[in-house]
Design an enzyme around this catalytic site. Structure first.
Site, PDB file in Angstrom:
ATOM      1  N   GLU A 115       0.993  -1.238   0.070  1.00 47.10           N
ATOM      2  CA  GLU A 115       0.015   0.064   0.041  1.00 47.10           C
ATOM      3  C   GLU A 115       0.755   1.398  -0.160  1.00 47.10           C
ATOM      4  O   GLU A 115       1.947   1.347   0.694  1.00 47.10           O
ATOM      5  CB  GLU A 115      -1.056   0.005   1.235  1.00 47.10           C
ATOM      6  CG  GLU A 115      -2.092   1.002   1.207  1.00 47.10           C
ATOM      7  CD  GLU A 115      -2.782   0.809   2.447  1.00 47.10           C
ATOM      8  OE1 GLU A 115      -3.210  -0.270   2.973  1.00 47.10           O
ATOM      9  OE2 GLU A 115      -3.072   1.995   3.258  1.00 47.10           O
ATOM     10  N   ASP A 117       0.264   5.376   0.362  1.00 48.65           N
ATOM     11  CA  ASP A 117      -0.753   6.309   0.904  1.00 48.65           C
ATOM     12  C   ASP A 117      -0.206   7.856   0.982  1.00 48.65           C
ATOM     13  O   ASP A 117       0.724   8.101   1.530  1.00 48.65           O
ATOM     14  CB  ASP A 117      -1.058   5.998   2.403  1.00 48.65           C
ATOM     15  CG  ASP A 117      -1.603   4.711   2.825  1.00 48.65           C
ATOM     16  OD1 ASP A 117      -2.489   4.231   1.849  1.00 48.65           O
ATOM     17  OD2 ASP A 117      -1.213   4.011   3.856  1.00 48.65           O
ATOM     18  N   GLU A 119      -2.445  10.660   3.118  1.00 44.30           N
ATOM     19  CA  GLU A 119      -3.590  11.010   3.861  1.00 44.30           C
ATOM     20  C   GLU A 119      -3.359  12.316   4.474  1.00 44.30           C
ATOM     21  O   GLU A 119      -2.323  12.798   4.843  1.00 44.30           O
ATOM     22  CB  GLU A 119      -3.387  10.060   5.239  1.00 44.30           C
ATOM     23  CG  GLU A 119      -3.968   8.621   4.718  1.00 44.30           C
ATOM     24  CD  GLU A 119      -3.788   7.551   6.126  1.00 44.30           C
ATOM     25  OE1 GLU A 119      -4.917   6.850   6.197  1.00 44.30           O
ATOM     26  OE2 GLU A 119      -2.903   7.768   6.598  1.00 44.30           O
ATOM     27  N   GLN A 132       0.107  13.109   5.502  1.00 42.28           N
ATOM     28  CA  GLN A 132       0.789  11.889   6.178  1.00 42.28           C
ATOM     29  C   GLN A 132       1.159  10.956   4.946  1.00 42.28           C
ATOM     30  O   GLN A 132       0.096  10.677   3.926  1.00 42.28           O
ATOM     31  CB  GLN A 132       0.166  11.353   7.112  1.00 42.28           C
ATOM     32  CG  GLN A 132       0.687   9.792   7.541  1.00 42.28           C
ATOM     33  CD  GLN A 132      -0.070   9.568   8.778  1.00 42.28           C
ATOM     34  OE1 GLN A 132       0.142  10.055   9.910  1.00 42.28           O
ATOM     35  NE2 GLN A 132      -0.825   8.428   8.892  1.00 42.28           N
ATOM     36  N   THR A 133       2.307  10.494   4.699  1.00 42.87           N
ATOM     37  CA  THR A 133       2.438   9.423   3.616  1.00 42.87           C
ATOM     38  C   THR A 133       2.833   7.924   4.281  1.00 42.87           C
ATOM     39  O   THR A 133       3.353   8.049   5.525  1.00 42.87           O
ATOM     40  CB  THR A 133       3.600   9.729   2.627  1.00 42.87           C
ATOM     41  OG1 THR A 133       4.854   9.893   3.471  1.00 42.87           O
ATOM     42  CG2 THR A 133       3.156  10.831   1.910  1.00 42.87           C
ATOM     43  N   ASN A 134       2.649   6.719   3.872  1.00 48.16           N
ATOM     44  CA  ASN A 134       3.026   5.566   4.461  1.00 48.16           C
ATOM     45  C   ASN A 134       3.319   4.752   3.344  1.00 48.16           C
ATOM     46  O   ASN A 134       2.615   4.794   2.086  1.00 48.16           O
ATOM     47  CB  ASN A 134       1.968   5.080   5.213  1.00 48.16           C
ATOM     48  CG  ASN A 134       2.566   4.114   6.479  1.00 48.16           C
ATOM     49  OD1 ASN A 134       3.717   3.632   6.364  1.00 48.16           O
ATOM     50  ND2 ASN A 134       1.659   3.710   7.376  1.00 48.16           N
ATOM     51  N   ARG A 143       5.530   3.044   8.569  1.00 51.80           N
ATOM     52  CA  ARG A 143       6.402   4.009   7.861  1.00 51.80           C
ATOM     53  C   ARG A 143       5.962   5.360   7.678  1.00 51.80           C
ATOM     54  O   ARG A 143       6.361   5.792   6.792  1.00 51.80           O
ATOM     55  CB  ARG A 143       6.876   3.413   6.540  1.00 51.80           C
ATOM     56  CG  ARG A 143       7.551   1.822   6.662  1.00 51.80           C
ATOM     57  CD  ARG A 143       8.312   1.460   5.375  1.00 51.80           C
ATOM     58  NE  ARG A 143       8.971   0.477   5.500  1.00 51.80           N
ATOM     59  CZ  ARG A 143       8.666  -0.901   4.995  1.00 51.80           C
ATOM     60  NH1 ARG A 143       7.408  -1.055   4.522  1.00 51.80           N
ATOM     61  NH2 ARG A 143       9.556  -1.902   5.213  1.00 51.80           N
ATOM     62  N   GLU A 144       5.488   5.963   8.757  1.00 54.39           N
ATOM     63  CA  GLU A 144       4.707   7.255   8.662  1.00 54.39           C
ATOM     64  C   GLU A 144       5.811   8.486   8.243  1.00 54.39           C
ATOM     65  O   GLU A 144       6.519   8.465   9.107  1.00 54.39           O
ATOM     66  CB  GLU A 144       3.826   7.553   9.691  1.00 54.39           C
ATOM     67  CG  GLU A 144       2.770   6.625   9.809  1.00 54.39           C
ATOM     68  CD  GLU A 144       2.768   5.530  10.515  1.00 54.39           C
ATOM     69  OE1 GLU A 144       4.158   5.270  11.052  1.00 54.39           O
ATOM     70  OE2 GLU A 144       1.854   4.679  10.605  1.00 54.39           O
ATOM     71  N   TRP A 209      -8.029  10.303  15.977  1.00 52.73           N
ATOM     72  CA  TRP A 209      -6.559  10.402  15.740  1.00 52.73           C
ATOM     73  C   TRP A 209      -6.089  11.549  14.973  1.00 52.73           C
ATOM     74  O   TRP A 209      -5.074  12.039  15.275  1.00 52.73           O
ATOM     75  CB  TRP A 209      -5.933   9.261  15.569  1.00 52.73           C
ATOM     76  CG  TRP A 209      -6.229   8.866  13.990  1.00 52.73           C
ATOM     77  CD1 TRP A 209      -7.416   8.282  13.673  1.00 52.73           C
ATOM     78  CD2 TRP A 209      -5.669   9.301  12.756  1.00 52.73           C
ATOM     79  NE1 TRP A 209      -7.540   7.978  12.313  1.00 52.73           N
ATOM     80  CE2 TRP A 209      -6.271   8.457  11.807  1.00 52.73           C
ATOM     81  CE3 TRP A 209      -4.324   9.784  12.541  1.00 52.73           C
ATOM     82  CZ2 TRP A 209      -5.924   8.628  10.418  1.00 52.73           C
ATOM     83  CZ3 TRP A 209      -3.969   9.762  11.195  1.00 52.73           C
ATOM     84  CH2 TRP A 209      -4.831   9.402  10.160  1.00 52.73           C
ATOM     85  N   ARG A 287      10.128   4.859  18.909  1.00 53.46           N
ATOM     86  CA  ARG A 287       9.470   3.620  18.227  1.00 53.46           C
ATOM     87  C   ARG A 287      10.502   2.685  17.665  1.00 53.46           C
ATOM     88  O   ARG A 287      10.339   1.631  17.506  1.00 53.46           O
ATOM     89  CB  ARG A 287       8.655   4.443  16.901  1.00 53.46           C
ATOM     90  CG  ARG A 287       7.549   3.796  16.770  1.00 53.46           C
ATOM     91  CD  ARG A 287       6.493   4.716  15.875  1.00 53.46           C
ATOM     92  NE  ARG A 287       5.840   3.992  15.043  1.00 53.46           N
ATOM     93  CZ  ARG A 287       5.268   4.326  13.837  1.00 53.46           C
ATOM     94  NH1 ARG A 287       5.970   5.730  13.346  1.00 53.46           N
ATOM     95  NH2 ARG A 287       4.639   3.643  12.999  1.00 53.46           N
TER      96      ARG A 287
END
Ligand SMILES: *[C@@H]1O[C@H](CO)[C@@H](O)[C@H](O)[C@H]1NC(C)=O
Length: 298
Positions: A115, A117, A119, A132-134, A143-144, A209, A287
């Site tokens: 995927e 993304d 967002e 935001q990408t992932n 992997r934001e 969120w 993280r």
């Protein structure tokens, strides 16, 4: 003397502004061919809440969300490698809690899906959106990256694109690269390199969120919320049933010129990261005490 000084100050401000404007408007040298536009109906279908999606006479499409439902669309076909872009004008005004997603995904029911993304996280009036990408590869995401845009994405349409070939994935905004994900299979990192992906967009309720970590909820008095789309462009190797020979297909997006960023584009990417990035999983040591292996090359 005083007037000379203030003139000088104004001049230097003008020069500064000119330089700033030039650096932001210069297009990447690694430009892509002009988009091959097609109609929404020829490439997409409404996948969520038909009565919340409006296809206008001029060909643009509006996704809407109210208290009853959000909405979304999906491509009819699936693809392996290609270049996908569209122009989006995001929910304006108080968009806190709304999430507009534009993404590519392989079969989402598989735990091993891929995927890519975009967002867009809405905000209260006058406060900046977050983009935001992932990247998920073989089911592994988290992997934001997050950035503020260098323009108001609700004031006008801007182009959001993904170029995907067997060596690199390039996320771009108005042709400016904002993120890359290289094929690091040799480092033991999975890469989306064969599963066909569809192209999707949706407008949904992310108030738990999205905005200031969930502090700002949706203000339904502003509903319906509307995200607008136009300039639909899919240039990609069709692979809906997974039988296409896309790995070997000859296509511009897979050409040598697009298998890495050239020096100018790399400078632009680094500039965007330095200037606008507010979160990067690669530097989140809480993280990931040890940065994931792909971070060194992306
Ligand atoms: C919303 O605005 C606040 C205050 O300027 C900012 O901290 C936050 O990053 C913005 N974006 C989102 C999506 O929360």
């Amino acid at each position: 003397m005083a007037s000379f000084c203030s003139e000088k100050t104004i001049m230097s401000k003008i020069v500064f502004l000119l330089v700033a404007c030039l650096s932001i408007s210069s297009a990447a040298s690694q430009s892509v061919p002009p988009p091959k536009l097609s109609t929404f109906a020829s490439q997409y279908t409404v996948s969520w809440s038909t009565d919340h999606v409006l296809v206008a006479a001029d060909g643009s499409v509006q996704l809407t969300m109210d208290q009853v439902s959000g909405s979304g669309y999906a491509s009819k076909d699936m693809y392996t490698f290609g270049y996908v872009s569209t122009q989006i004008k995001l929910v304006g005004g108080n968009s806190a809690g709304t999430v507009t997603a534009y993404y590519l995904s392989s079969d989402m029911s598989s735990p091993y899906h891929d995927e890519l993304d975009f967002e867009f996280l809405g905000n209260t009036t006058g406060q900046p959106y977050i983009l935001q990408t992932n990247v998920f590869a073989n089911g592994v995401g988290a992997r934001e990256q997050r950035l503020y845009l260098w323009f108001d994405p609700t004031a006008d349409f801007h182009t959001y694109s993904v170029l995907w070939n067997k060596e690199i994935i390039i996320f771009a905004v108005d042709q400016r690269p904002i993120r890359i994900f290289k094929n690091n299979v040799n480092l033991g990192v999975d890469y989306p390199n064969f599963k066909p992906m569809g192209i999707y967009s949706s407008l949904w309720n992310g108030e738990e969120w999205a905005t200031r970590g969930g502090l700002d909820k949706i203000d339904w008095t502003g509903a319906p919320f509307v995200a607008s789309y136009k300039a639909f462009n899919i240039e990609a190797c069709e692979n809906t049933n997974g039988a296409g020979n896309c790995a070997n297909a000859v296509a511009w997006w897979s050409g040598a010129a697009y298998q890495s960023l050239d020096a100018t584009s790399l400078n632009e990417l680094n500039y965007v990261k330095r200037t606008y990035m507010i979160y990067d999983y690669c530097t989140d040591t809480e993280r990931y005490p040890q940065a994931p292996p792909e971070c060194a090359t992306n």
